[in-house]
Design a protein around this motif. Sequence first.
Motif, mmCIF file in Angstrom:
data_model
loop_
_atom_site.group_PDB
_atom_site.id
_atom_site.type_symbol
_atom_site.label_atom_id
_atom_site.label_comp_id
_atom_site.label_asym_id
_atom_site.label_seq_id
_atom_site.Cartn_x
_atom_site.Cartn_y
_atom_site.Cartn_z
ATOM 1 N N PHE A 291 0.751 -1.158 -0.042
ATOM 2 C CA PHE A 291 0.034 -0.020 0.087
ATOM 3 C C PHE A 291 0.873 1.187 -0.131
ATOM 4 O O PHE A 291 0.684 2.267 -0.758
ATOM 5 N N GLY A 294 2.576 1.556 -3.573
ATOM 6 C CA GLY A 294 1.757 1.569 -4.810
ATOM 7 C C GLY A 294 0.626 2.821 -4.282
ATOM 8 O O GLY A 294 -0.489 2.949 -5.110
ATOM 9 N N GLY A 295 0.658 3.588 -3.413
ATOM 10 C CA GLY A 295 -0.241 4.470 -3.141
ATOM 11 C C GLY A 295 -0.579 5.511 -4.027
ATOM 12 O O GLY A 295 -1.438 6.093 -4.114
ATOM 13 N N GLY A 296 0.602 6.048 -4.552
ATOM 14 C CA GLY A 296 0.715 7.219 -5.306
ATOM 15 C C GLY A 296 1.046 6.767 -6.935
ATOM 16 O O GLY A 296 1.241 5.601 -7.119
ATOM 17 N N GLY A 299 5.388 5.490 -7.532
ATOM 18 C CA GLY A 299 6.028 4.105 -7.318
ATOM 19 C C GLY A 299 4.989 2.856 -7.490
ATOM 20 O O GLY A 299 4.888 2.145 -6.600
ATOM 21 N N GLY A 300 4.850 2.469 -8.881
ATOM 22 C CA GLY A 300 3.648 1.479 -8.971
ATOM 23 C C GLY A 300 4.320 0.126 -9.407
ATOM 24 O O GLY A 300 3.842 -0.473 -9.995
#
Lengths: 605, 288, 399
Positions: A291, A294-296, A299-300
């Motif tokens: 989380f 990957g929250g923004g 940084g996916g």
Amino acid sequence: MTLSQRLYRASAWLFPAIAVALALCLSFVMDPYLAFLGASWVIFGILGLSLDIVWGRGGFLSLGQTAFFGLGGYLGAIAAVNLAPVIGNTLLPTLPLAALFGGLCAGVLGALIFLARMGPLQATILSYTFTLLLWSLTQSLKFAVGKAVVGGDNGMSGIPGIVIGFGPHARALPPNGVFAVCVIVAALAYFATLALMRSTFGRVVDCIRLDIQKTELLGYDVRRVQVVNMAWAGAVAGLAGGLFALWSNYLNPSMFSVQEALLPPIHVLVGGLGTLAGPFVGALTIGGLSFWLGGGVAGGQTTLILGIVLVLLVLFLRNGILGAFDQLWRRFLPDPNAAARDAGEVRINVGDLDRIMREAEIQVGPAKTLSTDRVFKQFGGVIPVNNVSRSFAPGRPMALIGPNGAGKSSYLKTCVGVYQPEGGRVMIGDTDVTHAPIFRRVRLGMGVKNQKPQVFGALSVYDNLWTAAFARTRNKAKAADVAGRVLAMLGMTAQAAVEAQALSHGQQQWLDIGMVLCLAPRVVLLDEPAAGMTNEETRELSLLVRTLARHTTVVVVEHDMDFVRTLEGHVTVLHQGEVFTEGDIDSLRADERVLDIYLGRRQHV
Amino acid sequence: MAPDFLATVLLSSLSSAAILLIATIGLAVVFGLMGVINLAHGEFLMIGAYTALTVTQAGVPYVLSIPVAVAVTMAIGALVEVLVISRLYGRIFDTMLATWGISIAFYQLAVLTFGTVSPGIGMPQISVQIGAYSLAVYPLLMNGVALAMLGFVYLLMTRSVYGMKARASIQVPEMARAIGISSARVNTMTFALGCGLAGFAGAVLLPIVPATPSMGFAFVIKAFLTVVVAGPVTLTGSALAALGLGGGASVTASFLTSVAGDAFFFVATALLLWRYPLGISARWRRKL
Amino acid sequence: MKKLIVAASLAIFAGGSAFAETKIGAIFDLTGGLNIYGIQQNNALELAVEQINAAGGVLGEPVTVVGYDAQSELTKYTQFTTTAILRDKVDVLFAGLTSSSREAIRPIVQANNTLYFYPSLYEGGACDKQTFVTGSSASQQLDVLIEWAIKKYGPKIYIMAPDYNFGTISAHWVHEYAKQYGGEVVGEDFLALTVTDYAPTIQKIQQSAPDFVVALPVGANQTGFLEQFAAAGLKEKMGVVSTNYGSGNQQVVVSPAAGAGLIASQGYFQVVDNPANAAFVAAWTAKYGSSEPIVSVAVDTWNAVHLWAAAVTKAGSTDIAAVTAALESGLSFDAPNGTVTIEPGSHHLRQNIYIVEGDANHSFKVVETFEGVAPAYENAKCDLIKDPTIATQFTPEGM
């Protein structure tokens, strides 16, 4: 016992119980958004638990747990969609059905894998393929059950949330309530599994992981236990799936995807394999990490990172967080294996052994003969067992000798049931066991000791014996009685709590023999029992075999002629898969032909 | 049934089996000689395809790009073996998990490096006419390529020093160690060879299957099953399994539907595994 | 009770700042297998917002974007939709590419009554009060395409479609329009997404000898079909038409030999020639370069943002009821793909459908433009003015 020791013993239920209480308290005050996410981590913890059951305990890496998760979820959701408007409550129709379906599917796949005795690699690949197959099948699978529409790749929407009230006006719980329900369900799944794993069933599951062949040689129907264990794990996965359906209100074939299948092994490895509580720790850690990453928009790379994390975990953190913690804690506890160092030479007490064997005779009947009638085994062009007809009776040791490649070992394996003969019959007493599985022969009175010591290394000496005794008695108290007396006969009472893997090679051999004795066998098969033993140990062994042979049929396969000589028994010589000659050892020693085949002289080779 | 239709079905099913075999041999070599299933096999195939594509785009003729693809995948394979696989010797579940992690990481790296769209290089526009039907020639060529790969691996295993050592290590490991064969070296070579064969497959199939990060995924399910059904006898086993499963599925798909073709593949696999839980070749005496 | 108070106070605390600015949520696949679409969707959204803010924002305030990367994973859509609504309190959501992502999002936006734009071409039929669709639906594209293709090639049709919702529903429409325009479906084959070997399909196509093939390849694996089809020498014998070829820049992947002469129909192609598109392409190229052709879902996203901004301006508020009313007033916009108009009842767009032909340079040329094509099926089934409570996805009978 110190407080630390007591805490350590209780840790499997105490700390989870504290965590559950804490989580329930938190559910009243936490941010709804966090509660929403936290619920999903708990659900993935349950899914991880299901993998830990089959893998950490059962020893089979199943990559099919997300399949049972998805299947349970789908069926549970179908029930929820149809029944929620009528009865209100969604937990009661969804969760049991989801668990049942997950368990059923896992049971069927497990039956296919275990009843066919597939190799571990084949089994893992098959379970992975099962998941991937579902992934592609469900993309085009469209049907409706009542109000529920399973819409292929578009998935199934309109699944009600978690409703605990009854009647048409009952409302779905807010995120905090959902979180609390998930925690309670997870606690139930965990403690039920813990109880199961601490029962005799769980003991057998552990034994199968440690040494599946030995477990079957104790007379346990390993395949049935494996299938049941797999079904239980599938039920836990299905339960998680049902909960997931109610949590997300939407299901889609991506439940069966590779990314999804990746999660349970990671959660289990991070938390600690075989710990049962580990997957929850793992899901919480990874969920939080994922989380955060990957929250923004920035940084996916969750998938990339998880892939690398998996490799690193396998390489460097085999025992996970809980495993590392366990190791650390154990360093501060007294070493249970300290007693192994004080173990002396084993002295067989003939009186004790006589008594044990007489009681066994009262309990399970007289000794049985082992006979083969023209038994024939072929591998391609090689015929290691060629029409061997033999009958072994009690009274004195029956030795089976022959040069290398004579077929001794193959003949023994055919008698034990490892090989299925192409022709002829194998009988234990009056029962035809030619095609019977190994465990059934054991239950008919066969006891087998293989060349290498087969003990369950992670179990204590006492537990090894108890497990063997329980296989026969099916009664905890009786098993304890038998195990206690064999333990005393072996002179290992002081080492009762020592892990079997801490014993010396020779002691492990004795423990293995002790386990065979716990079975009160009516026919004993010993495969090169003297291999690797010291002279003193060999003497004791010879004494034991001779004493044993007074009460039961004993067949010894051996090529140590000196040892055979001390047995003072009947000797059968095998050569090129056939019975060559027989008699007592002195007459055979005088037989030129026997010397010929042993020395490889022309005439008979 | 028109004879020309029947002939095209048989010919193209044979090519389907050949394509499956090409995609599978590398996996089978690693499985047969190391007892390990390389779950990143599909990604090595993908790396091979991308290497060939990149080299071709740089102006090198396509045929010359194939050896480059093999070299690159072999190098990466050797690296993976030394860094990861060799540390997990004897732990087959862990090995599978590690290769799985590698496969996912490679896939994602490919997405990052190449995006999801790269131009294809196209198939040679040559076809043959059989009655009323025309068939592309390139897939038919794959039959020859598959045979050549089988021959190459056979010669390598029987005629080269490495092959002797590899077979010795698998058949009598104690003896092999005793006479000074370094099993670590042989394993590195075997894994690199398997990856190189995957890279070769990716490069040679590039005209048929465009290079995409997920291209390996399309092959691996069937490749895994083919290897598992084949069992430990690398060459004969996998050739037979690919012919039976891949060819059978293609024939079924031609006469019925594509879904029926897939169903044939999976049902046949399940039945064969039920009958031969360790693969059809588990009890064979031949070892190649 | 205590729980409620805490939750309420948290909501007030968190919501306190939400009135100060207009927030839009964007959930697209910026990484993973679908990022070919997701990145362009997100780029178009950023570009549109930049342009709107440069012109003074909406209601005098700049618009802020809260972006999320769904990583081509469906569970992330569920998670981030909830995040956007519960935590970040966005006023409107632009999200999703695949039908499954839309179906994951819709129940959440319905439950929380949040305005949602779905900017992608799809199989059609989605219908609820909160959702607006800016892409073209399968029937919208196929109606004109099949009529055109029957005229051009002849009546016999073969369908090659992926075996999931988009494919099977599209195939249904091909059957419908074939009947309507005097065509005949002589064969069809549904393929799993992972199929790489198309030899059986190609034989069956030759066996049924159609005048043209409706090919609906999804994903890069399936573009292999076009290569194998061309290499078998079938392109000279029959036409190939598609409603999704080009939507993911497949024309770049396939070789010129396989791509030349292929017919595609969609709501937008970069080669469309009009002043709005010229300006759009110029702005895009200036910001993102021209390495990849712009795909239709990018323009669908661009249109969605602009339509929303126009509606907010018209409504004078970001309140969902007011904005929905403004959108349902038949709002129209001069988009890069020609004039688009919101159909009040179905929440779909009336828009141009272009038929293009692939050339030998990985590109297209426009063959024919059908102006203002209505989403006829959605208009017939879905009337949210009459019944605002509908929340379903209509599918043709028997699907």
